[in-house]
Design a protein around this motif. Structure first.
Motif, PDB file in Angstrom:
ATOM      1  N   GLU A  26       9.834 -43.503   1.211  1.00  0.00           N
ATOM      2  CA  GLU A  26       8.986 -42.712   1.657  1.00  0.00           C
ATOM      3  C   GLU A  26       7.593 -43.030   2.143  1.00  0.00           C
ATOM      4  O   GLU A  26       6.928 -42.471   3.245  1.00  0.00           O
ATOM      5  N   ASP A  29       7.711 -44.671   5.687  1.00  0.00           N
ATOM      6  CA  ASP A  29       7.630 -43.556   6.801  1.00  0.00           C
ATOM      7  C   ASP A  29       6.320 -42.926   7.099  1.00  0.00           C
ATOM      8  O   ASP A  29       5.896 -42.803   8.115  1.00  0.00           O
ATOM      9  N   SER A  30       5.704 -42.629   5.916  1.00  0.00           N
ATOM     10  CA  SER A  30       4.410 -41.974   5.933  1.00  0.00           C
ATOM     11  C   SER A  30       3.275 -42.912   6.585  1.00  0.00           C
ATOM     12  O   SER A  30       2.393 -42.679   7.643  1.00  0.00           O
ATOM     13  N   LEU A  32       4.084 -45.391   8.692  1.00  0.00           N
ATOM     14  CA  LEU A  32       4.519 -45.737  10.062  1.00  0.00           C
ATOM     15  C   LEU A  32       4.173 -44.593  10.802  1.00  0.00           C
ATOM     16  O   LEU A  32       3.842 -44.619  12.046  1.00  0.00           O
ATOM     17  N   SER A  33       4.281 -43.345  10.342  1.00  0.00           N
ATOM     18  CA  SER A  33       4.014 -42.054  11.048  1.00  0.00           C
ATOM     19  C   SER A  33       2.516 -42.104  11.372  1.00  0.00           C
ATOM     20  O   SER A  33       1.975 -41.745  12.532  1.00  0.00           O
ATOM     21  N   GLN A  34       1.628 -42.569  10.405  1.00  0.00           N
ATOM     22  CA  GLN A  34       0.325 -42.545  10.847  1.00  0.00           C
ATOM     23  C   GLN A  34      -0.350 -43.725  11.989  1.00  0.00           C
ATOM     24  O   GLN A  34      -0.901 -43.326  12.500  1.00  0.00           O
ATOM     25  N   ASP A  36       1.938 -44.623  13.987  1.00  0.00           N
ATOM     26  CA  ASP A  36       2.232 -44.108  15.333  1.00  0.00           C
ATOM     27  C   ASP A  36       1.256 -42.847  16.150  1.00  0.00           C
ATOM     28  O   ASP A  36       1.123 -43.022  17.272  1.00  0.00           O
ATOM     29  N   GLU A  37       0.710 -42.372  15.256  1.00  0.00           N
ATOM     30  CA  GLU A  37      -0.151 -41.188  15.690  1.00  0.00           C
ATOM     31  C   GLU A  37      -1.677 -41.699  16.331  1.00  0.00           C
ATOM     32  O   GLU A  37      -1.762 -41.508  17.234  1.00  0.00           O
ATOM     33  N   MET A  58      -5.129 -46.477   1.520  1.00  0.00           N
ATOM     34  CA  MET A  58      -4.212 -45.783   0.473  1.00  0.00           C
ATOM     35  C   MET A  58      -4.367 -46.150  -0.778  1.00  0.00           C
ATOM     36  O   MET A  58      -3.677 -45.525  -1.825  1.00  0.00           O
TER      37      MET A  58
ATOM     38  N   TYR B  33       4.410 -36.490   5.792  1.00  0.00           N
ATOM     39  CA  TYR B  33       3.582 -36.855   6.639  1.00  0.00           C
ATOM     40  C   TYR B  33       2.905 -35.476   7.416  1.00  0.00           C
ATOM     41  O   TYR B  33       1.818 -35.062   7.513  1.00  0.00           O
ATOM     42  N   GLU B  48      -2.210 -39.506   0.206  1.00  0.00           N
ATOM     43  CA  GLU B  48      -0.617 -39.947   0.048  1.00  0.00           C
ATOM     44  C   GLU B  48      -0.535 -40.104  -1.667  1.00  0.00           C
ATOM     45  O   GLU B  48       0.510 -39.530  -2.096  1.00  0.00           O
ATOM     46  N   TYR B  52       2.445 -37.474  -2.624  1.00  0.00           N
ATOM     47  CA  TYR B  52       3.950 -37.837  -2.676  1.00  0.00           C
ATOM     48  C   TYR B  52       4.151 -37.577  -4.272  1.00  0.00           C
ATOM     49  O   TYR B  52       5.429 -37.075  -4.639  1.00  0.00           O
ATOM     50  N   TRP B  68      17.287 -36.369   2.570  1.00  0.00           N
ATOM     51  CA  TRP B  68      16.954 -37.484   3.633  1.00  0.00           C
ATOM     52  C   TRP B  68      17.688 -37.188   5.164  1.00  0.00           C
ATOM     53  O   TRP B  68      18.577 -36.844   5.258  1.00  0.00           O
ATOM     54  N   ARG B  74      13.894 -42.311  12.893  1.00  0.00           N
ATOM     55  CA  ARG B  74      13.445 -42.944  11.399  1.00  0.00           C
ATOM     56  C   ARG B  74      13.946 -41.894  10.429  1.00  0.00           C
ATOM     57  O   ARG B  74      14.072 -40.743  10.693  1.00  0.00           O
TER      58      ARG B  74
END
Lengths: 324, 107
Positions: A26, A29-30, A32-34, A36-37, A58, B33, B48, B52, B68, B74
């Motif tokens: 999880e 993904d968080s 990688l999303s950041q 990407d944006e 983080m 996200y 985060e 989370y 999921w 992804r």
């Protein structure tokens, strides 16, 4: 990408085992999303420094992982992961100390029960260690001392990614250490008191004098073997240590085997005047043949272990030179 | 000293509000996200390291359901309110409105 995996690896290390994969998936993904944006906003890929800055925001891996732990009164979640690691390390040191004591007692030629007594003393020692470590961390919590890592931690100091090959677990290593210790104590004590090795057969057979002369070599082999396993307890991923240990143990084994192969009287009859002498001679011949086969296998093992050690060292040097 | 006290009190005040905000946002299914972004766009910043573990806790309490699924090539974990979560959200919203009205009078 390597920094992200290293960060996640460090977070995973401080998480409860049952949740490690789920949580890191999880978080990956968080992150990688950041990325990407930000990349689509900037119209270019993020630089290494920008990625590291994002990880720094983080928080340190230990701090992030600690937030997944339920609140505890005696020891707070911020220092709980460190507490568990220190406690485990202290208990393992106690195991190594007890093992070393057992070997020392056996090496001094004292009876087996003295070694057993030292071994059975471990639970007492473990409780004492647990009490002191817990007390120290509870005091740390109570007096408000904190590991202020949130601002000072540096993502560049994250440990490199380890290979996927599963290292031995600590439980496996502890079992191995116990077996090695019990075997070493039995063997070293048995060289002085051969009844432990031969049992009722002592009425017919003895070791030849060479075995006792080899006592120092057996002792060194036991210490080396146990020390490397003890060291692996602290870092199960220490592959180089495992390779060095194999080379040293194979070399020591070879020396012992070569000496034994040159000795005619490996075993001697308890009563030389009887006809047992001829039977013992036959046993000695068979033993020599067996030892010869073992020595050949040992030479092959030594060559393989030494080659692996050299190849790993050259490979490591190349990776350093390439800056990876 | 004063700023430390203020910071602790602020965090304490925010903690309960965040739970309410997260539950309310998850009336629509979202992954971590996008939930964080939605909260941030409405002035509820949350990092985060707080979000989370909170989602995990709310799920273990039966207020959220997660699964999921693959999106944009992804795997993502999508969260939504459970039937129990909807009931709790309704009750908490009423509680919040009551507190808010009282505080308006007090302040």
């Amino acid at each position: 990408m390597d920094w992200i995996e290293r960060y996640l690896q460090a977070v995973k290390f401080a998480l409860p085992k049952s949740q490690q994969d789920d949580i890191t998936r999880e978080l990956r993904d968080s992150i990688l999303s950041q990325i990407d944006e930000r990349e689509s906003a900037l119209g270019r890929a993020l630089t290494e420094d920008e990625q590291l800055e994002l990880l720094k925001k983080m928080g340190s891996p230990t701090q992030l992982a600690s937030r997944y732990s339920p609140a505890r009164a005696l020891i707070g979640s911020a220092i709980l992961p460190i507490y568990w690691k220190v406690l485990k390390a202290a208990l393992m040191i106690a195991v190594v100390v007890v093992a070393a004591t057992c070997i020392a007692i056996a090496a001094a030629g004292r009876p087996l029960r003295d070694s057993l007594h030292a071994l059975l003393n471990y639970p007492n020692l473990a409780i004492t260690v647990f009490a002191w470590v817990t007390l120290a961390f509870a005091a740390l919590e109570f007096f408000g001392a904190k590991f202020c890592v949130s601002d000072r931690w540096d993502p560049r100091q994250l440990p490199p990614l380890t290979k996927e090959r599963r290292p031995p677990s600590r439980a496996e290593l502890i079992t191995q250490l116990l077996i090695q210790t019990v075997f070493a104590v039995w063997w070293l004590t048995g060289l002085h008191d051969q009844r432990l090795i031969f049992g009722p057969g002592i009425q017919f057979l003895h070791f030849g004098p060479i075995w006792l002369s080899l006592f120092p070599l057996f002792l060194v082999a036991a210490i080396v073997d146990i020390s490397f396993t003890g060291a692996m307890l602290f870092n199960p991923q220490w592959n180089r240590g495992r390779r060095i240990s194999r080379v040293i143990m194979s070399a020591l084994g070879l020396v012992i085997l070569l000496i034994l192969l040159q000795t005619p009287e490996l075993l001697s009859p308890a009563h030389p005047e009887t006809q047992a002498q001829s039977q013992v001679n036959a046993i000695n011949s068979a033993l020599h043949l067996g030892l010869l086969v073992v020595a050949i296998i040992n030479v092959i093992n030594l060559a393989v272990a030494a080659t692996k050690l050299v190849v790993a060292k050259v490979g490591g040097a190349r990776r350093v030179a390439a800056g990876s | 000293m004063n700023s430390e006290v203020l910071e602790n009190l602020r965090l304490e005040l925010r903690r309960g509000c965040l739970i309410l905000a997260v539950l309310a946002e998850l009336r629509t299914e979202r992954y971590g996200y996008t939930l964080r972004k939605a909260l941030s766009e409405q002035g509820m910043e949350i990092d985060e390291g707080t979000l989370y573990p909170l989602l995990r806790r709310l799920e273990s309490q039966g207020l959220l359901i997660s699964e999921w699924r693959e999106e944009d090539k992804r795997n993502k974990r999508f969260y939504r309110l459970s039937p129990e979560g909807k009931v709790i959200l309704k009750q908490l919203s009423a509680e919040w409105k009551g507190i808010n009205a009282s505080l308006d009078g007090i302040l």
